[in-house]
Design a protein around this motif. Structure first.
Motif, PDB file in Angstrom:
ATOM      1  N   LYS A 169       0.827  -1.208   0.000  1.00 27.46           N
ATOM      2  CA  LYS A 169       0.000   0.000   0.000  1.00 27.46           C
ATOM      3  C   LYS A 169       0.860   1.256   0.000  1.00 27.46           C
ATOM      4  N   GLU A 170       1.805   1.332   0.929  1.00 24.43           N
ATOM      5  CA  GLU A 170       2.635   2.529   1.040  1.00 24.43           C
ATOM      6  C   GLU A 170       3.523   2.716  -0.196  1.00 24.43           C
ATOM      7  N   ALA A 171       4.046   1.637  -0.740  1.00 25.35           N
ATOM      8  CA  ALA A 171       4.913   1.734  -1.914  1.00 25.35           C
ATOM      9  C   ALA A 171       4.151   2.266  -3.111  1.00 25.35           C
ATOM     10  N   HIS A 172       2.884   1.871  -3.238  1.00 26.80           N
ATOM     11  CA  HIS A 172       2.070   2.398  -4.347  1.00 26.80           C
ATOM     12  C   HIS A 172       1.738   3.863  -4.121  1.00 26.80           C
ATOM     13  N   GLU A 173       1.287   4.203  -2.896  1.00 29.83           N
ATOM     14  CA  GLU A 173       0.878   5.578  -2.620  1.00 29.83           C
ATOM     15  C   GLU A 173       2.033   6.558  -2.732  1.00 29.83           C
TER      16      GLU A 173
END
Length: 283
Positions: A169-173
């Motif tokens: 999630k964080e890597a995409h955002e």
């Protein structure tokens, strides 16, 4: 300045200003005396004694504890003691991997001195002239460390997500990485610290990852947290950490750890033993 300056800054605190916060027989945090005095008025939720503060015995399971905490935090927000709710919840536990005793809105975590967890990804490129590190510049509207420099990816660990799910999630955002690309990140350890800030105590543990990316990779922020990214020679990132406070406070620790693991900082450096010990404070 020095590298160790940042470890010292992230471990500056004075327990004399706090009462330990208990859930049952387990200490889970620390509460400033001023807030403890305010919590005396919530007799159905808290028991405040001379040497400790505890959730009331009537709150005996996850749901009842969470409800009692949420009710009090909402009132503290209403009166301005605590900032606006984030609607992102962190677990309150006795240690990583243990069942949560309750959950609390992220905004109130430091007010109750609760240990939180997060993850940081060092994104780097290998070139003929050495390692280059991706550095993000945080947007100016961030409530925490506006305009400071940051890692390629960094974020807190909310309740309800596994570390792997949060990594994706964080890597995409934050960097526009696909799930497959994010999962190429290699876990390399943790850093931990205990610092005092205007809200209270922050005992934090950060899970660290290294992600080697292709030379033509360009990160793309999608959630507005990062203004832009830069790819720096490792020497420049090291210099900024050593000589300035340009990076967000905890990112300095993450980069120092990277410098040690990749051999930029060597054991004959005078600070090396103190750095190795100081990056992992158990409190």
């Amino acid at each position: 300045m020095s590298y160790f300056h940042h470890i010292r800054a992230c471990n500056s605190h004075d327990f004399s200003g706090y009462l330990p916060f208990f859930v049952g027989t387990d200490r889970v945090g620390w509460v400033r005396h001023a807030l403890a005095s305010r919590l005396r008025q919530f007799t159905d939720a808290f028991e405040v004694e001379q040497d400790r503060i505890s959730l009331a015995a009537a709150s005996s399971d996850f749901d009842s504890r969470t409800e009692a905490m949420a009710r009090v935090v909402a009132e503290l927000v209403e009166e301005g003691t605590v900032p606006q709710l984030r609607d992102e919840y962190y677990p309150v536990t006795t240690g990583w991997g243990r069942p949560p005793l309750l959950k609390i809105d992220r905004v109130a975590v430091a007010h109750f001195g609760i240990r939180s967890y997060g993850l940081h990804i060092n994104g780097f490129v290998r070139r003929a002239d050495g390692i280059h590190l991706w550095v993000g510049k945080r947007a100016g509207d961030r409530k925490i460390a506006p305009g400071k420099l940051d890692n390629l990816v960094a974020g807190g660990q909310p309740i309800g997500l596994t570390l792997d799910e949060n990594l994706v999630k964080e890597a995409h955002e934050e960097a526009g990485l696909s799930a497959d690309a994010a999962r190429q990140a290699v876990p390399v350890g943790v850093v931990s610290y205990l610092m005092e800030n205007p809200a209270g105590l922050k005992p934090d543990t950060l899970f660290l990852y290294d992600l080697e990316v292709a030379d033509d990779f360009v990160p793309r922020n999608t959630d507005g947290e990062v203004e832009h990214f830069m790819l720096w020679p490792l020497e420049e990132a090291a210099r900024r950490v050593r000589e300035t406070d340009d990076f967000k406070f905890n990112v300095n620790l993450v980069i120092v750890d990277f410098l040690m693991r990749h051999g930029y900082l060597k054991p004959d450096d005078a600070e090396y033993p103190d750095l190795a010990i100081g990056l992992r404070r158990a409190v």
